[in-house]
Design an enzyme around this catalytic site. Structure first.
Site, PDB file in Angstrom:
ATOM      1  CE  LYS A  98      37.308  44.383  49.258  1.00  0.00           C
ATOM      2  NZ  LYS A  98      36.795  45.180  48.123  1.00  0.00           N
TER       3      LYS A  98
ATOM      4  NE  ARG B 227      34.469  39.671  46.142  1.00  0.00           N
ATOM      5  CZ  ARG B 227      35.724  40.002  45.911  1.00  0.00           C
ATOM      6  NH1 ARG B 227      36.612  39.874  46.846  1.00  0.00           N
ATOM      7  NH2 ARG B 227      36.067  40.496  44.748  1.00  0.00           N
TER       8      ARG B 227
ATOM      9  NE  ARG C 145      42.151  48.414  41.472  1.00  0.00           N
ATOM     10  CZ  ARG C 145      41.385  47.664  42.259  1.00  0.00           C
ATOM     11  NH1 ARG C 145      41.329  47.922  43.551  1.00  0.00           N
ATOM     12  NH2 ARG C 145      40.644  46.707  41.748  1.00  0.00           N
TER      13      ARG C 145
ATOM     14  NE  ARG D   3      42.344  43.749  40.091  1.00  0.00           N
ATOM     15  CZ  ARG D   3      41.659  43.587  41.216  1.00  0.00           C
ATOM     16  NH1 ARG D   3      42.175  43.993  42.352  1.00  0.00           N
ATOM     17  NH2 ARG D   3      40.472  43.030  41.211  1.00  0.00           N
TER      18      ARG D   3
ATOM     19  NE  ARG E 187      36.237  43.537  40.002  1.00  0.00           N
ATOM     20  CZ  ARG E 187      37.212  44.449  40.121  1.00  0.00           C
ATOM     21  NH1 ARG E 187      37.543  45.191  39.092  1.00  0.00           N
ATOM     22  NH2 ARG E 187      37.817  44.603  41.261  1.00  0.00           N
TER      23      ARG E 187
HETATM   24  P1  AMP Z   1      39.444  41.372  44.260  1.00  0.00           P
HETATM   25  O1  AMP Z   1      40.912  41.521  44.072  1.00  0.00           O
HETATM   26  O2  AMP Z   1      39.057  41.143  45.683  1.00  0.00           O
HETATM   27  O3  AMP Z   1      38.658  42.465  43.598  1.00  0.00           O
HETATM   28  O4  AMP Z   1      39.041  40.013  43.489  1.00  0.00           O
HETATM   29  C1  AMP Z   1      39.253  39.855  42.101  1.00  0.00           C
HETATM   30  C2  AMP Z   1      38.447  38.684  41.601  1.00  0.00           C
HETATM   31  O5  AMP Z   1      38.874  37.477  42.247  1.00  0.00           O
HETATM   32  C3  AMP Z   1      36.952  38.758  41.872  1.00  0.00           C
HETATM   33  O6  AMP Z   1      36.260  39.523  40.900  1.00  0.00           O
HETATM   34  C4  AMP Z   1      36.559  37.285  41.838  1.00  0.00           C
HETATM   35  O7  AMP Z   1      36.524  36.798  40.508  1.00  0.00           O
HETATM   36  C5  AMP Z   1      37.759  36.627  42.513  1.00  0.00           C
HETATM   37  N1  AMP Z   1      37.593  36.553  43.993  1.00  0.00           N
HETATM   38  C6  AMP Z   1      38.279  37.236  44.941  1.00  0.00           C
HETATM   39  N2  AMP Z   1      37.873  36.916  46.166  1.00  0.00           N
HETATM   40  C7  AMP Z   1      36.886  36.004  46.011  1.00  0.00           C
HETATM   41  C8  AMP Z   1      36.050  35.295  46.915  1.00  0.00           C
HETATM   42  N3  AMP Z   1      36.138  35.461  48.241  1.00  0.00           N
HETATM   43  N4  AMP Z   1      35.143  34.426  46.383  1.00  0.00           N
HETATM   44  C9  AMP Z   1      35.047  34.235  45.069  1.00  0.00           C
HETATM   45  N5  AMP Z   1      35.792  34.882  44.147  1.00  0.00           N
HETATM   46  C10 AMP Z   1      36.712  35.764  44.614  1.00  0.00           C
END
Ligand code: AMP
Length: 223
Positions: free
Chosen positions: A13, A88, A124, A157, A168
């Site tokens: 993404k 999400r 990653r 990360r 996740r």
């Molecule tokens: P990502 O970088 O999109 O994988 O997001 C990393 C982490 O941020 C996720 O595992 C959640 O803990 C939090 N997060 C990101 N986007 C959201 C969202 N839209 N709603 C809730 N938590 C989020």
């Protein structure tokens, strides 16, 4: 035009969002990046989010909605924007709709098998500054573990560790996958095979977007 990037962690993404932003000139907002920035700056919101993110669970809807609302209501978003990692869950999707009056919305679902997800996430690395994504294997081969742009040492990360990846994925299936049916019903849903090269995926994205933009230019005078 609002472009939503759906898909499990590691499906590309962020990468596709950056490419769309570069080619079409829309700003991209990643809820994950916004949250990580808040954590880094140790803001009250960041403090609240940090522990939840470490576990791979979803941060409280209200926090994320506030962050995104601030971005999409700004001047630079008036012709359109790209959302990476938001919404999400169903509540976030419905809140997003009530927040703005966007002429057209398109949803790309980058699909990837569980095996590929785990393989990609474990490999990653990211730049701590510009957040560019790299493959660890690729960087090792090139004997360069630094960001090509910022010249900073790449990092993994905290939530790309195997036990957090599993959580996740569980959260994705439980909370985010229901959005697929939601957007299918709205007839703006495009599944894309995310298991191919970046270029192949982007080619599909562009052909759909080009078609949509032409259509929406006929229907509406703005993007
Ligand atoms: P990502 O970088 O999109 O994988 O997001 C990393 C982490 O941020 C996720 O595992 C959640 O803990 C939090 N997060 C990101 N986007 C959201 C969202 N839209 N709603 C809730 N938590 C989020």
């Amino acid at each position: 035009m609002r472009i939503i990037l759906l898909g499990p962690p590691g499906s590309g993404k962020g990468t596709q969002g950056d490419l769309i932003a570069e080619k079409y000139g829309y700003p991209k907002y990643s809820s994950g990046d916004l949250l990580r920035q808040a954590v880094k700056e140790n803001t009250p919101l960041g403090k609240e989010a940090a522990a939840i993110m470490k576990k791979g669970e979803l941060v409280d809807d209200e926090i994320v909605i506030e962050l995104i609302k601030d971005k999409i209501s700004g001047e630079e978003s008036k012709h359109g924007y790209i959302l990476d990692g938001f919404p999400r869950n169903l509540n976030q999707a419905k809140k997003l709709e009530s927040m703005t009056d966007t002429a057209r919305e398109i949803v790309f679902d980058l699909q990837l098998s569980e095996e590929n997800i785990i393989e990609r996430l474990s490999d990653r690395l990211i730049c701590p500054e510009c957040k560019a994504i790299y493959s660890g294997k690729d960087r090792k081969q090139k004997k360069n573990m630094k960001c090509e742009k910022c010249d900073l040492e790449l990092i993994q990360r905290a939530d790309d560790k195997p036990e957090v990846i599993r959580e996740r994925l569980r959260v994705y299936e439980e909370q985010t996958e229901p959005l697929i049916d939601y957007y299918k019903k709205k007839k703006n849903y495009y599944p894309i095979n995310g298991g191919r090269s970046i270029e192949q995926v982007f080619k599909d994205v562009c052909s759909i977007l080009d078609k949509e933009l032409n259509l929406s230019n006929l229907d509406y005078s703005s993007r």
